[in-house]
Design a protein around this motif. Structure first.
Motif, PDB file in Angstrom:
ATOM      1  N   ASP A 344       0.845  -1.192   0.000  1.00  8.09           N
ATOM      2  CA  ASP A 344       0.000   0.000   0.000  1.00  8.09           C
ATOM      3  C   ASP A 344       0.889   1.254   0.000  1.00  8.09           C
ATOM      4  O   ASP A 344       1.184   1.792   1.056  1.00  8.09           O
ATOM      5  N   ASN A 345       1.311   1.796  -1.147  1.00 12.58           N
ATOM      6  CA  ASN A 345       0.910   1.327  -2.450  1.00 12.58           C
ATOM      7  C   ASN A 345       2.101   1.398  -3.403  1.00 12.58           C
ATOM      8  O   ASN A 345       1.975   1.813  -4.558  1.00 12.58           O
ATOM      9  N   ALA A 346       3.289   1.034  -2.874  1.00  8.43           N
ATOM     10  CA  ALA A 346       4.436   0.912  -3.783  1.00  8.43           C
ATOM     11  C   ALA A 346       4.127  -0.098  -4.876  1.00  8.43           C
ATOM     12  O   ALA A 346       4.581   0.042  -6.015  1.00  8.43           O
ATOM     13  N   SER A 347       3.317  -1.102  -4.545  1.00  7.03           N
ATOM     14  CA  SER A 347       2.970  -2.110  -5.545  1.00  7.03           C
ATOM     15  C   SER A 347       2.164  -1.504  -6.690  1.00  7.03           C
ATOM     16  O   SER A 347       2.387  -1.820  -7.869  1.00  7.03           O
ATOM     17  N   GLY A 348       1.211  -0.639  -6.386  1.00  6.16           N
ATOM     18  CA  GLY A 348       0.425   0.000  -7.427  1.00  6.16           C
ATOM     19  C   GLY A 348       1.272   0.886  -8.325  1.00  6.16           C
ATOM     20  O   GLY A 348       1.079   0.927  -9.547  1.00  6.16           O
ATOM     21  N   VAL A 349       2.219   1.616  -7.730  1.00  5.96           N
ATOM     22  CA  VAL A 349       3.115   2.458  -8.529  1.00  5.96           C
ATOM     23  C   VAL A 349       3.976   1.582  -9.436  1.00  5.96           C
ATOM     24  O   VAL A 349       4.214   1.914 -10.605  1.00  5.96           O
ATOM     25  N   ALA A 350       4.437   0.454  -8.909  1.00  3.48           N
ATOM     26  CA  ALA A 350       5.212  -0.471  -9.737  1.00  3.48           C
ATOM     27  C   ALA A 350       4.391  -0.947 -10.929  1.00  3.48           C
ATOM     28  O   ALA A 350       4.893  -1.033 -12.055  1.00  3.48           O
ATOM     29  N   GLY A 351       3.117  -1.246 -10.698  1.00  8.28           N
ATOM     30  CA  GLY A 351       2.244  -1.649 -11.798  1.00  8.28           C
ATOM     31  C   GLY A 351       2.052  -0.533 -12.803  1.00  8.28           C
ATOM     32  O   GLY A 351       2.037  -0.752 -14.021  1.00  8.28           O
ATOM     33  N   LEU A 352       1.881   0.696 -12.308  1.00  5.94           N
ATOM     34  CA  LEU A 352       1.708   1.855 -13.189  1.00  5.94           C
ATOM     35  C   LEU A 352       2.920   2.029 -14.095  1.00  5.94           C
ATOM     36  O   LEU A 352       2.784   2.236 -15.313  1.00  5.94           O
ATOM     37  N   LEU A 353       4.117   1.944 -13.523  1.00 10.31           N
ATOM     38  CA  LEU A 353       5.338   2.117 -14.306  1.00 10.31           C
ATOM     39  C   LEU A 353       5.513   0.988 -15.319  1.00 10.31           C
ATOM     40  O   LEU A 353       5.969   1.221 -16.447  1.00 10.31           O
ATOM     41  N   SER A 354       5.131  -0.204 -14.932  1.00  9.65           N
ATOM     42  CA  SER A 354       5.252  -1.337 -15.844  1.00  9.65           C
ATOM     43  C   SER A 354       4.322  -1.185 -17.040  1.00  9.65           C
ATOM     44  O   SER A 354       4.707  -1.425 -18.191  1.00  9.65           O
ATOM     45  N   LEU A 355       3.083  -0.779 -16.787  1.00  7.63           N
ATOM     46  CA  LEU A 355       2.150  -0.561 -17.884  1.00  7.63           C
ATOM     47  C   LEU A 355       2.598   0.595 -18.772  1.00  7.63           C
ATOM     48  O   LEU A 355       2.471   0.542 -20.005  1.00  7.63           O
ATOM     49  N   ALA A 356       3.113   1.643 -18.157  1.00  9.78           N
ATOM     50  CA  ALA A 356       3.586   2.794 -18.929  1.00  9.78           C
ATOM     51  C   ALA A 356       4.677   2.382 -19.904  1.00  9.78           C
ATOM     52  O   ALA A 356       4.668   2.770 -21.088  1.00  9.78           O
ATOM     53  N   GLU A 357       5.613   1.595 -19.420  1.00 13.17           N
ATOM     54  CA  GLU A 357       6.714   1.159 -20.275  1.00 13.17           C
ATOM     55  C   GLU A 357       6.211   0.271 -21.405  1.00 13.17           C
ATOM     56  O   GLU A 357       6.657   0.379 -22.547  1.00 13.17           O
ATOM     57  N   ARG A 358       5.287  -0.561 -21.082  1.00 13.89           N
ATOM     58  CA  ARG A 358       4.755  -1.486 -22.084  1.00 13.89           C
ATOM     59  C   ARG A 358       4.066  -0.739 -23.219  1.00 13.89           C
ATOM     60  O   ARG A 358       4.297  -1.009 -24.400  1.00 13.89           O
ATOM     61  N   PHE A 359       3.217   0.221 -22.880  1.00 16.12           N
ATOM     62  CA  PHE A 359       2.520   0.988 -23.908  1.00 16.12           C
ATOM     63  C   PHE A 359       3.478   1.910 -24.671  1.00 16.12           C
ATOM     64  O   PHE A 359       3.363   2.055 -25.893  1.00 16.12           O
ATOM     65  N   ALA A 360       4.411   2.542 -23.955  1.00 18.76           N
ATOM     66  CA  ALA A 360       5.298   3.516 -24.597  1.00 18.76           C
ATOM     67  C   ALA A 360       6.212   2.869 -25.630  1.00 18.76           C
ATOM     68  O   ALA A 360       6.626   3.529 -26.589  1.00 18.76           O
ATOM     69  N   HIS A 361       6.523   1.590 -25.446  1.00 22.07           N
ATOM     70  CA  HIS A 361       7.436   0.915 -26.360  1.00 22.07           C
ATOM     71  C   HIS A 361       6.745   0.293 -27.569  1.00 22.07           C
ATOM     72  O   HIS A 361       7.416  -0.283 -28.437  1.00 22.07           O
ATOM     73  N   GLU A 362       5.426   0.393 -27.634  1.00 27.12           N
ATOM     74  CA  GLU A 362       4.736  -0.143 -28.796  1.00 27.12           C
ATOM     75  C   GLU A 362       5.041   0.704 -30.040  1.00 27.12           C
ATOM     76  O   GLU A 362       5.020   1.936 -29.981  1.00 27.12           O
ATOM     77  N   LYS A 363       5.309   0.048 -31.128  1.00 26.16           N
ATOM     78  CA  LYS A 363       5.592   0.775 -32.367  1.00 26.16           C
ATOM     79  C   LYS A 363       4.336   1.462 -32.890  1.00 26.16           C
ATOM     80  O   LYS A 363       4.391   2.588 -33.384  1.00 26.16           O
ATOM     81  N   GLN A 364       3.198   0.787 -32.769  1.00 30.79           N
ATOM     82  CA  GLN A 364       1.933   1.365 -33.217  1.00 30.79           C
ATOM     83  C   GLN A 364       1.306   2.134 -32.042  1.00 30.79           C
ATOM     84  O   GLN A 364       0.865   1.530 -31.067  1.00 30.79           O
ATOM     85  N   LYS A 365       1.318   3.428 -32.098  1.00 31.95           N
ATOM     86  CA  LYS A 365       0.821   4.247 -30.996  1.00 31.95           C
ATOM     87  C   LYS A 365      -0.711   4.242 -30.981  1.00 31.95           C
ATOM     88  O   LYS A 365      -1.360   4.093 -32.007  1.00 31.95           O
TER      89      LYS A 365
END
Length: 625
Positions: A344-365
């Motif tokens: 509560d809630n470093a885990s949620g921030v970790a999830g947020l950063l992980s999703l951000a990286e995943r979407f940002a690295h997609e070639k098709q925006k």
């Protein structure tokens, strides 16, 4: 580290994983992405380990811990490939705070015509004040028992009927009458009327000088130790420049034991009065008692920060999906103990950063924008998300939805995924159920609606503004150990680690279930970001009317009135979500299972929470739990 892996495969058993390490399976049995399966869990664990370390000092707003936390999040967003979306083009959205710190040694004296008693802070009560100017001492204020402290005309319930509480201290029960009688309100499911925030706000609207909530572990859903750790320090609020309400002299919690003694001093029996308060037609009871306390608050003003990154949409950039997680926790305690806030809630921030990286690295925006928002002040009544709702990066009318993450699952893979506030946004729950089925999982409503979880996290700030929301996470039906084991883990966390220094990082935390949950959030966001659909509230949801007021800004026409003789059907005015024609995701990296979604399974639902026929809820400087 880039997270472009098939998270949906995370349900493989430990034995299977071990076998794969000893002797790799033939290529046709082991798709290439599977070799990276452990990476997402490792990344989550590393983010949590850093954010919950002693160096970050419990991440309290307005402390050196905040400086380190927001700098870390901004750095990670930049590395992930997001663009800054904060104030003046930076990473931060500035949020003004006022902090009040009451004298925690101040005793409360209660006098009657029969006797006088002194009650001690932390042992008997926790009190604070939001007053920053003028007198702060509360002297000989009359006490009035107002039952549950609820005024709900639509439920024919008014605990304030025929009583004037101006200048008095109200004593109020936690939760709502449904917690005592399942035939009342929404039964075991707490309504917003049961939240401590509502009770204090209603007392203030009535002109009360103070408000004391009687704590009971079952009704509150947390023990007295959580009250002490959550409310025993500084209290935060957003400056109320436009508020005409006068803050109360004292507000807070008292133990059941103190309530019983207080009622005895006044010649009353607490248990019988409590039982009467759960009966329709209850009337407030003036107590033959007066209370005095001077909290002598010290105040300071400072600026805290939300951290905001964005992946801008290529076709409709002003239409945005917002992912949120709060970064703040409780800081350093009275005895210099650090409240680490790992789940509560470093885990949620970790999830947020992980999703951000995943979407940002997609070639098709994506065609719509994706906003990644790490908010401050959640532990002080959702202040950061409330501020964002007032000052959004993209208009709320064209904000597609909010997907919130607060305490990721930490018990490994589960068969269930639980929705807080199930039934409020069926469109989002349909998408969730569709993708959960690809993981051989099912969607459930909150098994513990009595905790009022929907009102306790940042999605509520968006909901109050009409934005459809989803707050879901892995449940407690452990795939490897069963539901009873998972429920015991839940009880243990609530009793021994929630809002305690012991909520700390450990290498033993099993993040495999959280990895699965993030894959679902990714799949939902992916569909909405490339589509044209606008998720809708249930017609019975208390926030549906607010959303409908901005339909025109989303190109949604009012429903056409069909004449009785008109035979032809009317084409729907809004794109449907979760229909069989929903296209897969050709422009994103998803596991094969998610490229062929099965038939959508209906999510379980519960009756929606009631509409609060009150002015917009003002901000409060108190923790929400």
């Amino acid at each position: 580290m880039r997270i472009l892996v098939a998270v949906a495969f995370a349900l493989l058993s430990a034995a299977t994983a071990g076998a794969a390490q000893k002797k790799p399976a033939p290529p046709k049995q082991e798709p290439a992405p599977q070799v990276k399966l452990q990476a997402p869990a490792d990344v989550l664990s590393q983010h949590v380990k850093i954010l919950a370390s002693d160096e970050f000092e419990g991440r309290a707003p307005g402390t050196p811990g905040e400086e380190k936390t927001v700098a870390y999040i901004a750095e990670q967003m930049k590395k992930a490939g997001l663009q800054p979306a904060g104030t003046n083009g930076g990473w931060y959205q500035e949020v003004p705070f006022v902090e009040t710190r009451a004298d925690q040694t101040a005793a409360m004296e209660v006098s009657t015509t029969r006797d006088t008693a002194k009650f001690q802070p932390r042992r008997d009560f926790i009190a604070w004040t939001k007053r920053t100017t003028g007198p702060t001492a509360l002297l000989n204020a009359p006490l009035v028992f107002v039952g549950y402290g609820i005024s709900a005309p639509e439920r024919n319930w008014d605990d304030y009927a025929r009583v004037d509480v101006r200048g008095k201290i109200v004593v109020v029960l936690v939760n709502d009458p449904g917690s005592a009688d399942p035939k009342l309100f929404d039964g075991n499911a707490m309504t917003y009327y049961g939240r401590w925030t509502y009770k204090l706000e209603e007392a203030q609207r009535r002109g009360a000088a103070g408000a004391l909530i009687v704590h009971e572990t079952r009704a509150a859903s947390y023990p007295w130790s959580v009250v002490v750790s959550s409310w025993g320090g500084a209290h935060l609020d957003i400056p109320q420049e436009t508020s005409g309400a006068t803050p109360m002299f004292a507000e807070g919690w008292i133990t059941t034991g103190m309530a019983q003694q207080l009622f005895r001093l006044a010649g009353q029996d607490f248990d019988s009065r409590k039982a009467a308060a759960a009966q329709p037609g209850f009337r407030a009871v003036p107590l033959d008692a007066r209370a005095s306390i001077d909290l002598k608050p010290q105040t300071r003003s400072f600026t805290s920060r939300n951290v905001v990154g964005i992946v801008r949409g290529t076709e409709r950039p002003d239409e945005a999906l917002v992912y949120t997680a709060h970064w703040d926790h409780l800081g350093i305690g009275k005895e210099n103990e650090i409240y680490h806030g790992a789940l509560d809630n470093a885990s949620g921030v970790a999830g947020l950063l992980s999703l951000a990286e995943r979407f940002a690295h997609e070639k098709q925006k994506p065609k719509r924008s994706l906003i990644f928002l790490a908010v401050t002040g959640e532990e002080s009544n959702l202040l950061g998300s409330a501020w964002y709702a007032r000052h959004p990066v993209k208009p709320l009318a064209t904000t597609v939805a909010n997907l919130n993450m607060d305490v990721l699952g930490a018990i490994g893979p589960t068969r269930d995924i639980v929705v807080s506030g199930a039934g409020k946004v069926p469109d989002l729950e349909t998408l969730l159920a569709k993708f959960a089925a690809t993981q051989d999982r099912h969607v459930e409503g909150d098994a513990h609606p009595e905790t009022g979880g929907f009102f306790r996290s940042d999605q509520f700030s968006f909901a109050k503004a009409g934005v459809p929301v989803l707050n879901a996470r892995g449940g407690f039906d452990s795939r490897e150990h069963g539901r009873a084991w998972g429920e015991e883990k839940r009880r243990d966390y609530t009793a021994n680690r929630y809002h305690q220094p012991s909520d700390a990082w450990s290498a033993d935390i099993d993040w495999r279930g959280a990895v699965q949950d993030l894959d679902l959030y990714y799949a939902i966001g992916n569909e909405l970001a490339d589509g044209k659909a606008w998720p809708r509230w249930s017609e019975r949801a208390e926030f549906a009317r607010i959303r409908s007021e901005s339909d025109a800004q989303r190109g949604i026409k009012p429903p056409e009135v069909k004449q009785p003789e008109a035979a032809p059907s009317i084409e729907p005015k809004r794109p449907e979500i979760g229909a069989p024609t929903v296209r897969p995701f050709p422009n994103r990296t998803l596991p094969p299972e998610m490229m062929k979604p099965p038939e959508a399974k209906p999510a379980e639902s519960k009756p929606p929470e009631p509409s609060v026929a009150k002015p917009a809820v003002p901000n409060s400087p108190l923790p929400p739990e």
